[in-house]
Design a protein around this motif. Structure first.
Motif, short mmCIF file in Angstrom:
data_model
loop_
_atom_site.label_atom_id
_atom_site.label_comp_id
_atom_site.label_asym_id
_atom_site.label_seq_id
_atom_site.Cartn_x
_atom_site.Cartn_y
_atom_site.Cartn_z
N ARG A 181 0.80 -1.17 -0.15
CA ARG A 181 0.13 0.18 -0.12
C ARG A 181 0.96 1.33 0.09
O ARG A 181 1.78 1.46 0.81
N VAL A 182 0.59 2.16 -0.90
CA VAL A 182 1.58 3.29 -1.01
C VAL A 182 1.22 4.15 -0.13
O VAL A 182 2.19 4.86 0.54
N VAL A 183 -0.03 4.63 0.45
CA VAL A 183 -0.34 5.54 1.46
C VAL A 183 0.41 5.32 2.74
O VAL A 183 0.92 6.00 3.54
N LYS A 184 0.13 3.83 3.11
CA LYS A 184 0.64 3.63 4.50
C LYS A 184 2.35 3.49 4.48
O LYS A 184 2.78 3.91 5.52
N SER A 185 2.68 3.16 3.17
CA SER A 185 4.28 3.05 3.21
C SER A 185 4.90 4.50 3.40
O SER A 185 5.87 4.70 3.98
N CYS A 186 4.37 5.32 2.52
CA CYS A 186 4.89 6.71 2.60
C CYS A 186 4.51 7.43 3.89
O CYS A 186 5.62 8.01 4.47
N PHE A 187 3.51 7.18 4.56
CA PHE A 187 3.12 7.64 5.72
C PHE A 187 4.28 7.12 6.90
O PHE A 187 4.70 8.01 7.81
N ARG A 188 4.45 5.97 6.74
CA ARG A 188 5.50 5.22 7.75
C ARG A 188 6.92 5.90 7.68
O ARG A 188 7.43 6.08 8.75
N ILE A 189 7.29 5.97 6.47
CA ILE A 189 8.70 6.36 6.22
C ILE A 189 8.78 7.93 6.38
O ILE A 189 9.79 8.28 7.04
N LEU A 190 7.83 8.41 6.27
CA LEU A 190 7.77 10.08 6.60
C LEU A 190 8.00 10.23 8.07
O LEU A 190 8.71 11.15 8.39
N VAL A 191 6.91 9.75 8.75
CA VAL A 191 6.87 10.22 10.31
C VAL A 191 8.38 9.55 10.83
O VAL A 191 8.94 10.51 11.63
N GLY A 192 8.75 8.47 10.38
CA GLY A 192 10.24 7.93 10.84
C GLY A 192 11.13 8.94 10.86
O GLY A 192 12.09 9.25 11.49
N GLY A 193 11.53 9.32 9.51
CA GLY A 193 12.33 10.40 9.16
C GLY A 193 12.16 11.79 10.16
O GLY A 193 13.13 12.44 10.47
N TRP A 194 10.97 12.34 10.21
CA TRP A 194 10.71 13.43 10.92
C TRP A 194 11.19 13.32 12.47
O TRP A 194 11.87 14.05 13.31
N MET A 195 10.90 12.24 12.87
CA MET A 195 11.19 11.81 14.36
C MET A 195 12.75 11.64 14.35
O MET A 195 13.19 12.26 15.66
N ALA A 196 13.23 11.25 13.49
CA ALA A 196 14.82 11.09 13.70
C ALA A 196 15.56 12.42 13.45
O ALA A 196 16.22 12.66 14.37
N MET A 197 15.09 13.34 12.71
CA MET A 197 15.77 14.85 12.57
C MET A 197 15.29 15.66 13.81
O MET A 197 16.09 16.27 14.29
N ALA A 198 14.04 15.39 14.10
CA ALA A 198 13.69 16.32 15.50
C ALA A 198 14.36 15.96 16.74
O ALA A 198 15.01 16.62 17.47
N ILE A 199 14.47 14.46 16.94
CA ILE A 199 15.13 13.88 18.06
C ILE A 199 16.91 14.29 18.10
O ILE A 199 17.28 14.98 19.17
N THR A 200 17.41 14.37 16.88
CA THR A 200 18.73 14.54 16.83
C THR A 200 18.76 16.18 16.93
O THR A 200 19.83 16.65 17.74
N PHE A 201 17.84 17.07 16.25
CA PHE A 201 18.13 18.47 16.56
C PHE A 201 17.86 18.93 17.90
O PHE A 201 18.53 19.69 18.43
N GLY A 202 16.76 18.25 18.50
CA GLY A 202 16.54 18.69 19.86
C GLY A 202 17.84 18.14 20.86
O GLY A 202 17.84 19.07 21.73
#
Length: 212
Positions: A181-202
């Motif tokens: 499923r495209v939507v599920k795959s894109c959402f999962r990978i997008l949220v994971g990337g945001w979390m990684a950048m936010a945690i590293t930045f913070g």
């Protein structure tokens, strides 16, 4: 009346044959055959994009110098590509050794069947190369996005936007090629990337503010 019955039977038979042909085609195309190289490519591209962007965001949290961000990102690109290639090579080669040992224990394999099995074995060099190249492809995106922007805040925003777009593209490609499923795959990978950048930045911002 008999003609109508024959027509109904023919239509039903044609419909059943079409459904059977469609199911047969779906069974013939096995998405799992793409699994090895697809996993290495998507994982490498995603890891390169997220890890290098997170490194750059971490440096950007405490320094506004564009040169420091680019050098950090480039070091992450080289180190990550080498690490991904070596790790994938060792992992796939271990899997290959296990499969070869199992083939030798299987006394039923002989002749052409043995050759076909050997051809189906995973290729560690191919997996390592795909992983490294994909990592570099993903890592180069935030580097190019930040290289020509001097304003610090704008640069951080462009990096986040570029990474978000890249994650959606990689998620879409992986879903389409893998038959998921495209939507599920894109959402999962997008949220994971945001979390990684936010945690590293913070965390980097917090550590930098403490004077360590």
């Amino acid at each position: 009346m008999a003609g109508n019955i024959d027509l109904c039977i023919r239509i039903s038979e044609d419909k059943s044959e079409q459904e059977h042909d469609q199911v047969s085609r779906e069974k013939e195309f096995d998405y799992s055959q793409r699994g090895q190289w697809l996993r290495a490519a998507v994982l490498g591209a995603t890891d390169g994009l997220v890890s290098v962007a997170s490194l750059m965001m971490g440096v950007g949290a405490v320094k506004e110098d564009v040169r420091a961000m680019i050098l950090t990102g480039f070091a992450g690109l080289v180190a990550g590509a080498c690490s991904m290639a070596i790790g994938e090579f060792v992992s796939v080669y271990s899997q290959r050794d296990i499969e070869v040992a199992q083939m030798k224990r299987d006394k039923k394999i002989s002749g052409n069947e043995e050759e076909s099995e050997k051809e189906a074995l995973p290729n560690p060099i191919q997996a390592a190369a795909a992983s490294a190249l994909a990592f570099m492809l993903g890592a180069i995106m935030p580097l190019l996005a930040a290289a020509f922007i001097m304003d610090h805040k704008v640069r951080l925003g462009v990096v986040v936007a570029t990474v978000s777009l890249g994650l959606v593209v990689f998620g879409w490609i992986g879903a389409v090629l893998g038959g998921s499923r495209v939507v599920k795959s894109c959402f999962r990978i997008l949220v994971g990337g945001w979390m990684a950048m936010a945690i590293t930045f913070g965390l980097t911002k917090w550590i930098g503010s403490t004077g360590l």
